[in-house]
Motif scaffolding. Structure first.
Motif, PDB file in Angstrom:
ATOM      1  N   ILE A  23      19.858   7.683  -4.183  1.00 39.16           N
ATOM      2  CA  ILE A  23      19.365   6.393  -3.738  1.00 39.16           C
ATOM      3  C   ILE A  23      18.849   5.919  -5.155  1.00 39.16           C
ATOM      4  O   ILE A  23      18.090   6.525  -5.699  1.00 39.16           O
ATOM      5  N   VAL A  24      19.471   4.622  -5.616  1.00 41.49           N
ATOM      6  CA  VAL A  24      19.012   4.176  -6.617  1.00 41.49           C
ATOM      7  C   VAL A  24      17.929   2.971  -6.520  1.00 41.49           C
ATOM      8  O   VAL A  24      18.068   2.091  -5.645  1.00 41.49           O
TER       9      VAL A  24
ATOM     10  N   ALA B  86       8.202   8.711  -2.936  1.00 44.31           N
ATOM     11  CA  ALA B  86       8.156   8.700  -1.273  1.00 44.31           C
ATOM     12  C   ALA B  86       9.453   9.245  -1.106  1.00 44.31           C
ATOM     13  O   ALA B  86       9.417   9.996   0.198  1.00 44.31           O
ATOM     14  N   LEU B  87      10.749   8.723  -1.474  1.00 43.38           N
ATOM     15  CA  LEU B  87      11.884   9.380  -1.011  1.00 43.38           C
ATOM     16  C   LEU B  87      12.181  10.601  -1.296  1.00 43.38           C
ATOM     17  O   LEU B  87      12.615  11.433  -0.552  1.00 43.38           O
ATOM     18  N   LEU B  88      11.761  11.209  -2.479  1.00 45.98           N
ATOM     19  CA  LEU B  88      11.771  12.624  -2.985  1.00 45.98           C
ATOM     20  C   LEU B  88      10.934  13.318  -2.026  1.00 45.98           C
ATOM     21  O   LEU B  88      11.505  14.534  -1.578  1.00 45.98           O
ATOM     22  N   ALA B  89      10.012  13.113  -1.469  1.00 49.17           N
ATOM     23  CA  ALA B  89       9.119  13.583  -0.510  1.00 49.17           C
ATOM     24  C   ALA B  89       9.575  13.676   0.759  1.00 49.17           C
ATOM     25  O   ALA B  89       9.379  14.720   1.562  1.00 49.17           O
ATOM     26  N   LEU B  90      10.703  12.916   0.911  1.00 49.55           N
ATOM     27  CA  LEU B  90      11.252  12.979   2.363  1.00 49.55           C
ATOM     28  C   LEU B  90      12.767  13.942   2.247  1.00 49.55           C
ATOM     29  O   LEU B  90      13.546  13.861   3.062  1.00 49.55           O
ATOM     30  N   GLY B  91      12.721  14.228   1.200  1.00 54.33           N
ATOM     31  CA  GLY B  91      14.023  15.431   0.769  1.00 54.33           C
ATOM     32  C   GLY B  91      15.445  14.504   0.287  1.00 54.33           C
ATOM     33  O   GLY B  91      16.310  15.213   0.322  1.00 54.33           O
ATOM     34  N   LYS B  92      15.204  13.216  -0.032  1.00 50.45           N
ATOM     35  CA  LYS B  92      16.193  12.526  -0.452  1.00 50.45           C
ATOM     36  C   LYS B  92      16.271  12.640  -2.107  1.00 50.45           C
ATOM     37  O   LYS B  92      15.248  12.659  -2.678  1.00 50.45           O
TER      38      LYS B  92
ATOM     39  N   SER C  84       0.850  -1.363   0.114  1.00 49.07           N
ATOM     40  CA  SER C  84      -0.117   0.047   0.167  1.00 49.07           C
ATOM     41  C   SER C  84       0.877   1.471   0.131  1.00 49.07           C
ATOM     42  O   SER C  84       2.151   1.191   0.221  1.00 49.07           O
ATOM     43  N   THR C  85       0.180   2.520  -0.293  1.00 42.77           N
ATOM     44  CA  THR C  85       1.170   3.692  -0.227  1.00 42.77           C
ATOM     45  C   THR C  85       1.646   3.857   1.184  1.00 42.77           C
ATOM     46  O   THR C  85       2.771   4.263   1.313  1.00 42.77           O
ATOM     47  N   ASP C  86       0.747   3.410   2.239  1.00 43.43           N
ATOM     48  CA  ASP C  86       1.269   3.704   3.442  1.00 43.43           C
ATOM     49  C   ASP C  86       2.650   2.812   3.754  1.00 43.43           C
ATOM     50  O   ASP C  86       3.595   3.385   4.578  1.00 43.43           O
ATOM     51  N   ARG C  87       2.640   1.649   3.388  1.00 38.99           N
ATOM     52  CA  ARG C  87       3.719   0.841   3.511  1.00 38.99           C
ATOM     53  C   ARG C  87       4.885   1.236   2.666  1.00 38.99           C
ATOM     54  O   ARG C  87       6.049   1.228   3.156  1.00 38.99           O
ATOM     55  N   ILE C  88       4.496   1.702   1.537  1.00 35.36           N
ATOM     56  CA  ILE C  88       5.821   2.292   0.649  1.00 35.36           C
ATOM     57  C   ILE C  88       6.121   3.514   1.154  1.00 35.36           C
ATOM     58  O   ILE C  88       7.556   3.422   1.268  1.00 35.36           O
ATOM     59  N   LYS C  89       5.635   4.176   2.127  1.00 28.85           N
ATOM     60  CA  LYS C  89       6.156   5.325   2.763  1.00 28.85           C
ATOM     61  C   LYS C  89       7.181   4.793   3.870  1.00 28.85           C
ATOM     62  O   LYS C  89       8.163   5.571   4.276  1.00 28.85           O
ATOM     63  N   ASN C  90       6.677   3.741   4.488  1.00 29.09           N
ATOM     64  CA  ASN C  90       7.246   3.242   5.550  1.00 29.09           C
ATOM     65  C   ASN C  90       8.768   2.595   5.216  1.00 29.09           C
ATOM     66  O   ASN C  90       9.830   2.784   5.728  1.00 29.09           O
ATOM     67  N   VAL C  91       8.925   1.982   3.916  1.00 35.49           N
ATOM     68  CA  VAL C  91       9.979   1.417   3.173  1.00 35.49           C
ATOM     69  C   VAL C  91      10.951   2.735   2.783  1.00 35.49           C
ATOM     70  O   VAL C  91      12.184   2.514   3.090  1.00 35.49           O
ATOM     71  N   ALA C  92      10.383   3.695   2.412  1.00 40.10           N
ATOM     72  CA  ALA C  92      11.092   5.132   2.102  1.00 40.10           C
ATOM     73  C   ALA C  92      11.936   5.354   3.316  1.00 40.10           C
ATOM     74  O   ALA C  92      13.060   5.984   3.515  1.00 40.10           O
TER      75      ALA C  92
END
Length: 415
Positions: free
Chosen positions: A130-131, A84-90, A15-23
């Motif tokens: 991050i690749v 999701a990583l871009l949204a965290l500033g990565k 899910s998108t929530d789990r993908i955010k947790n992975v990020a």
């Protein structure tokens, strides 16, 4: 700074929530100074959905076109995780397998990796990115997208780790490691801190669903330290604690390896037994029976040929339960050519295996296994062995009893 490969399964990406947790988890490792390559699976259930759509159009989907369709699940995953990583500033960038490129042969739906060009990935890592690379897929010499078969993302991750000489490949999944046997069958099953590649390969091939067999082969061949650990923990768990959690799949000569005689018990319900009765006992009998079976793309596992009586013998072998009816049809089609009296089959059998590198230097493992099953009144139909495993075929209804009895007999609940 270490290069680490993370692999996340479909449940972790469900899910998108789990993908955010992975990020968040990936960003934590990157913040610690590591270079990170991530290989995610398609979102849980997505590959099955895509294959089902293909079968609605074509009952037997064209393999090349099926790979075109099935590969899109991972492309969605890598794009979402990168966002999701871009949204965290990565800084993050995603690639499909053909963009890297991961070169494979042309065996659509079950391709094998031949080479990986990591130049583009290394440039991105050196630039602090991050690749994220699609698992499960690559490209053949003709530019066709190919997929690696079920569980192929595990193989992709380990292959990338091998090609890039990563310090470790972390396989994040919905279990917290490799257990002495399935905890759903034996509540006392214990998580192993470490296991050898040889043992893990045997367990994977004998029914353990933790890792795909080909990924373990890759890890062993290229000596890639691989760790199985849980993605269901808090993504912000202390990195040092996480880095030492789960089960490390490593090398037998490592001094930290557990010194148990038996490391685990695997079992497989998906077995069927076929016996060819009264076949002439002459040179080539095994080939004449198993040749047509192999030509039908049916994999044979255990094999027994009885002693000849009056020039006749019985020949017994096992196949996957899904191939049982097909195998019987193949044999019936060549019954006259084989000169067989009849065929018998049993689709309600299971295989139990004890696995451990300690068997090389310890005697009595087989006798203990056979004695334990005998005390439980369980009959053994077939036996096969290797240097570090013993497998037996038994009636399916006794499978769980056998696993519990053997787990207790070998004291696998004790560290």
């Amino acid at each position: 700074m270490a290069l680490i490969v993370h692999k996340y399964g479909g449940t972790s990406m469900g899910s998108t929530d789990r993908i955010k947790n992975v990020a968040r988890r990936v960003a934590k490792w990157h913040d610690a100074g590591h270079q990170i390559v991530v290989v995610p699976s398609a979102m849980s259930g997505e590959t099955n959905r895509l294959i089902a759509l293909a079968k609605e159009i074509q009952a037997q989907p064209d393999p090349r076109e099926l790979d075109m369709i099935a590969s899109t699940g991972e492309q969605v995953s890598v794009g979402l995780l990168s966002m999701a990583l871009l949204a965290l500033g990565k800084q993050a960038v995603s690639y499909a397998g053909w963009q890297v490129a991961i070169k494979t042969d042309s065996a659509f739906t079950k391709a094998r990796i031949q080479s990986i060009d990591d130049e583009k990935v290394r440039r991105d890592l050196d630039a602090g990115k991050i690749v994220i690379i699609t698992g499960f897929q690559g490209v053949d010499e003709h530019g066709n997208i190919s997929t690696l078969g079920r569980g192929g993302s595990d193989t992709s991750a380990v292959a990338i780790a091998a090609a890039m000489k990563a310090s470790e490949c972390l396989i994040f999944t919905d279990v917290d490691g490799v257990y002495t046997t399935d905890p759903r069958v034996v509540s006392e099953a214990r998580r192993l801190k470490a296991i050898t590649f040889e043992e893990m390969l045997e367990l994977a091939s004998l029914g353990s669903k933790v890792l795909q067999t080909r990924s373990v082969e890759f890890a062993g061949n290229y000596r890639v330290p691989t760790r199985v650990l849980s993605s269901l923990t808090d993504p912000m768990i202390d990195l040092e604690e996480e880095a030492n959690s789960g089960t490390l799949i490593s090398f037998e000569e490592d001094t930290h390896m557990e010194q148990a005689v038996i490391s685990g018990i695997a079992f497989n319900r998906d077995e069927a037994k076929i016996t060819v009765l009264g076949v002439p006992d002459r040179p080539g009998v095994a080939y004449h029976i198993l040749g047509p079976v192999a030509d039908a793309n049916i994999e044979v596992d255990m094999i027994i040929q009885n002693q000849s009586v009056d020039g006749k013998t019985d020949f017994t072998f096992t196949v996957s339960r899904n191939d049982y009816a097909k195998a019987m049809d193949v044999l019936n089609a060549c019954k006259e050519e084989l000169g067989a009296a009849s065929f018998q089959g049993d689709a309600k059998v299971s295989k139990i295996s004890v696995v451990g590198v300690g068997m090389r230097s310890h005697v009595g493992v087989a006798s203990q296994m056979f004695r334990t099953l005998s005390e439980e009144g369980i009959n053994i139909m077939m036996i096969s062995t290797s240097e570090i495993k013993i497998s037996v075929l038994i009636d399916e209804k006794y499978m769980e009893l056998a696993v519990r009895a053997l787990h207790k007999a070998f004291e696998l609940e004790k560290a």
